[in-house]
Design a protein around this motif. Structure first.
Motif, PDB file in Angstrom:
ATOM      1  N   GLY A 291       0.827  -1.224   0.000  1.00 31.21           N
ATOM      2  CA  GLY A 291       0.000   0.000   0.000  1.00 31.21           C
ATOM      3  C   GLY A 291       0.854   1.265   0.000  1.00 31.21           C
ATOM      4  O   GLY A 291       1.908   1.326   0.639  1.00 31.21           O
ATOM      5  N   ILE A 292       0.380   2.271  -0.726  1.00 33.84           N
ATOM      6  CA  ILE A 292       1.114   3.546  -0.841  1.00 33.84           C
ATOM      7  C   ILE A 292       0.222   4.667  -0.340  1.00 33.84           C
ATOM      8  O   ILE A 292      -0.990   4.633  -0.511  1.00 33.84           O
ATOM      9  CB  ILE A 292       1.383   3.924  -2.313  1.00 33.84           C
ATOM     10  N   SER A 293       0.864   5.703   0.183  1.00 37.00           N
ATOM     11  CA  SER A 293       0.101   6.859   0.618  1.00 37.00           C
ATOM     12  C   SER A 293       0.868   8.118   0.216  1.00 37.00           C
ATOM     13  O   SER A 293       1.965   8.355   0.705  1.00 37.00           O
ATOM     14  CB  SER A 293      -0.057   6.745   2.129  1.00 37.00           C
ATOM     15  N   ALA A 294       0.270   8.897  -0.695  1.00 38.42           N
ATOM     16  CA  ALA A 294       0.861  10.186  -1.078  1.00 38.42           C
ATOM     17  C   ALA A 294       0.004  11.280  -0.463  1.00 38.42           C
ATOM     18  O   ALA A 294      -1.227  11.242  -0.562  1.00 38.42           O
ATOM     19  CB  ALA A 294       0.891  10.325  -2.590  1.00 38.42           C
ATOM     20  N   ASN A 295       0.658  12.216   0.203  1.00 41.90           N
ATOM     21  CA  ASN A 295      -0.065  13.311   0.870  1.00 41.90           C
ATOM     22  C   ASN A 295       0.304  14.605   0.162  1.00 41.90           C
ATOM     23  O   ASN A 295       1.448  15.049   0.219  1.00 41.90           O
ATOM     24  CB  ASN A 295       0.360  13.391   2.329  1.00 41.90           C
ATOM     25  N   ILE A 296      -0.692  15.208  -0.495  1.00 43.33           N
ATOM     26  CA  ILE A 296      -0.389  16.311  -1.398  1.00 43.33           C
ATOM     27  C   ILE A 296      -1.024  17.609  -0.904  1.00 43.33           C
ATOM     28  O   ILE A 296      -2.207  17.628  -0.559  1.00 43.33           O
ATOM     29  CB  ILE A 296      -0.959  16.017  -2.815  1.00 43.33           C
ATOM     30  N   GLY A 297      -0.241  18.673  -0.905  1.00 47.22           N
ATOM     31  CA  GLY A 297      -0.778  19.999  -0.591  1.00 47.22           C
ATOM     32  C   GLY A 297      -0.421  20.970  -1.693  1.00 47.22           C
ATOM     33  O   GLY A 297       0.260  20.608  -2.655  1.00 47.22           O
TER      34      GLY A 297
ATOM     35  N   GLY B  98       5.710   4.299  -3.290  1.00 49.06           N
ATOM     36  CA  GLY B  98       5.496   5.696  -2.859  1.00 49.06           C
ATOM     37  C   GLY B  98       6.554   6.606  -3.473  1.00 49.06           C
ATOM     38  O   GLY B  98       6.258   7.719  -3.922  1.00 49.06           O
ATOM     39  N   SER B  99       7.793   6.106  -3.529  1.00 48.39           N
ATOM     40  CA  SER B  99       8.870   6.946  -4.088  1.00 48.39           C
ATOM     41  C   SER B  99       8.677   7.135  -5.591  1.00 48.39           C
ATOM     42  O   SER B  99       9.117   8.139  -6.156  1.00 48.39           O
ATOM     43  CB  SER B  99      10.237   6.347  -3.764  1.00 48.39           C
ATOM     44  N   ILE B 100       8.000   6.176  -6.242  1.00 49.93           N
ATOM     45  CA  ILE B 100       7.714   6.343  -7.676  1.00 49.93           C
ATOM     46  C   ILE B 100       6.707   7.487  -7.865  1.00 49.93           C
ATOM     47  O   ILE B 100       6.846   8.329  -8.758  1.00 49.93           O
ATOM     48  CB  ILE B 100       7.184   5.013  -8.284  1.00 49.93           C
ATOM     49  N   MET B 101       5.707   7.536  -6.980  1.00 49.77           N
ATOM     50  CA  MET B 101       4.769   8.683  -7.045  1.00 49.77           C
ATOM     51  C   MET B 101       5.524   9.992  -6.816  1.00 49.77           C
ATOM     52  O   MET B 101       5.217  11.022  -7.415  1.00 49.77           O
ATOM     53  CB  MET B 101       3.651   8.530  -6.011  1.00 49.77           C
ATOM     54  N   MET B 102       6.517   9.937  -5.922  1.00 58.90           N
ATOM     55  CA  MET B 102       7.323  11.148  -5.668  1.00 58.90           C
ATOM     56  C   MET B 102       8.089  11.557  -6.918  1.00 58.90           C
ATOM     57  O   MET B 102       8.143  12.749  -7.267  1.00 58.90           O
ATOM     58  CB  MET B 102       8.294  10.877  -4.510  1.00 58.90           C
TER      59      MET B 102
END
Ligand code: NAI
Length: 481
Positions: free
Chosen positions: A249-255, A285-289
């Motif tokens: 599971g991945i979690s990206a938190n975006i603002g 998660g780092s791929i989303m980054m």
């Protein structure tokens, strides 16, 4: 596509954190990620130094400077006084969107759902996570659920923009507006309003209970799901679990200004230090980054190498299945296998191509103006800590404040018990008196009323003003009213 090095802040976290972060960074480096890494310490050691939220100024300074935070899981001490670091970071930096892709990798990772590819977009700042709670009586505690129009608009627009940018076809809104008619009703109303601007995207609505059941039974029917904070927390764990492993599971938190990327799982204290943890959640998660900072070329390379590793059956213990997997490996060996496959592509699983990207993620328009409505004070709900029966309380309070107010009803835990309550209704020590104004009402009338109630030795624990907006009630009726 950004060819410059991008500064990022990295925290190795607690438990399995350092093991999976080292593996992730080794893979990113081998793939040629253009990163300048600033490492900060957060979590357990910082809590031990007496910092109640587990994060110190140096870490804040780094995150504010780089605006991109790759974070391993951290231990949250239980017990009063300590604050969750995750919630603190999300709220302080205004990371309003929590994006959680949940994909199955059939037939290589065991799952009952071969074609699952759901992205949950969870509101990250509001709802019951405002953390506003009170103990008001001997037996009752209150947790406040706050849903705002701008907060709802930001997350709902993010979900639609995410769907468009990622070529997704449908956005599903999950709420409980049959019960929380005002708070969840507002969220759904904003969904409908914003949805009108996205006619190219299919839109649907589910009540959260049946929606959750449906995700568990037929996740392939969903594409992007947008929902409030608590519902999103629960359904993303359900969705991640049925992909085959929470370890993925991945979690990206975006603002608007900063973003934080992490795995969904925790510090796994039961296997910490054993070298067997699956680094995949953090790696994904780092791929989303990488996509967020515009290094889409590296993102594609890393993702395809990871897919090929999974396809080749090289699996850590959490996803290893006899007959499906080929080799059971630890963290370091898994990491080496991914590095070995950089430049290769999967043959059965879908090849990932993130194309060209620009740094900074999605750009959203500002929140729309909202025309203020005429707000009128029309009454008040006064809460009491009291023990007795409804008839007696009605007799004691119906004449109080009668110059300005009518006592319309008394409820106990939301259920109307006076006048004409049902004998069977259980009454605790938490009462609400609803006084409606007879004529034009002033705030000072409420203060007079409270004074009179206190003079009767009644323990007033809370006052809630009742307003209308353009003539429409800004409060719900009691159950049974
Ligand atoms: P957990 O996710 O750490 O562990 C649950 C189960 O999944 C354990 O059996 C664990 O061994 C396994 N597991 C988790 N990640 C794995 C991985 N990458 N590879 C293989 N197996 C894995 O949840 P738990 O035990 O409830 O929480 C432990 C600590 O983590 C708590 O202090 C909690 O507050 C913290 N936590 C931190 C989070 C974060 O920093 N984002 C998120 C969730 C929990």
């Amino acid at each position: 596509m950004s060819k410059e090095n991008t500064p990022i802040t990295v925290a190795k976290g607690d438990g399995i954190g350092p093991e999976i972060m080292d593996a992730t960074l080794a893979i990113l480096k081998a793939a040629g990620a253009r990163l300048d890494i600033e490492e900060v310490e957060i979590g357990e050691k910082v809590y031990e130094r007496g910092v109640k939220n587990g994060i110190e100024k140096a870490a804040w300074d780094s995150i504010r400077k780089t605006r991109v935070f790759l974070k391993a899981p951290i231990f949250t001490p239980s017990g009063k006084g300590f604050k969750s670091l995750n919630v603190t970071v999300r709220k302080t930096l205004g990371l309003y969107a929590n994006v959680r892709p949940c994909t199955s990798f059939h037939p290589f990772i065991e799952t009952n759902h071969a074609n699952m590819d759901v992205v949950i977009v969870r509101e990250n700042e509001e709802d019951l996570y405002a953390g506003i709670e009170y103990r008001q009586t001997q037996t009752v505690c209150e947790a406040m659920k706050l849903i705002s129009r701008p907060g709802s608009e930001k997350i709902i627009r993010y979900a639609f923009e995410y769907a468009r940018a990622n070529n997704r076809k449908k956005v599903t809104c999950m709420i409980k507006d049959n019960i929380m008619k005002m708070a969840d009703g507002l969220f759904y109303q904003v969904f409908q309003e914003i949805g009108e601007e996205y006619p190219d995207i299919e839109q649907e609505r589910y009540i959260i209970d049946i929606g959750t059941a449906r995700i568990a039974a037929k996740p392939e029917e969903f594409d992007v799901i947008v929902t409030e904070n608590l519902y999103g927390d629960i359904i993303s764990d359900v969705a991640a679990e049925i992909t085959g492993s929470v370890g993925l599971g991945i979690s990206a938190n975006i603002g608007a200004e900063c973003a934080m990327f992490e795995a969904m799982h925790g510090t796994a204290p039961d296997i910490a230090g054993e070298g067997i943890a699956n680094p995949s959640g953090l790696l994904l998660g780092s791929i989303m980054m990488l996509v967020h900072i515009g290094q889409n070329d590296i993102a594609s390379k890393v993702h395809n190498a990871w897919l090929k590793t999974i396809e080749d059956g090289i699996h850590t213990g959490d996803i290893y299945r006899e007959g499906v997997s080929k080799k059971r490996v630890g963290t370091a060996e898994f990491c080496a296998a991914v590095i070995e496959r950089i430049g290769k592509k999967p043959e059965t699983l879908t090849v990932q191509d993130y194309g060209d990207g620009k740094a900074g993620g999605l750009t959203l328009p500002p929140v729309r103006d909202f025309k203020a409505q005429k707000k009128e004070l029309v009454g008040c709900d006064i809460y009491l800590d009291w023990t007795g029966n409804p008839e007696k309380l009605g007799d004691m309070t119906k004449k109080i404040g009668s110059n300005n107010f009518n006592l319309e009803m008394i409820s106990n835990r939301g259920m109307k018990v006076w006048p004409d309550g049902a004998e069977e209704t259980f009454c605790g020590d938490h009462w609400r008196l609803r006084y409606m104004a007879k004529t034009k009402m002033l705030h000072s009338h409420i203060l007079d009323l409270v004074d009179q109630l206190i003079a009767q030795d009644l323990d007033v624990i809370k006052i809630e003003n009742l307003y209308t907006f353009d003539g429409e009630n800004g409060f719900t009726q009691a159950q049974g009213q």
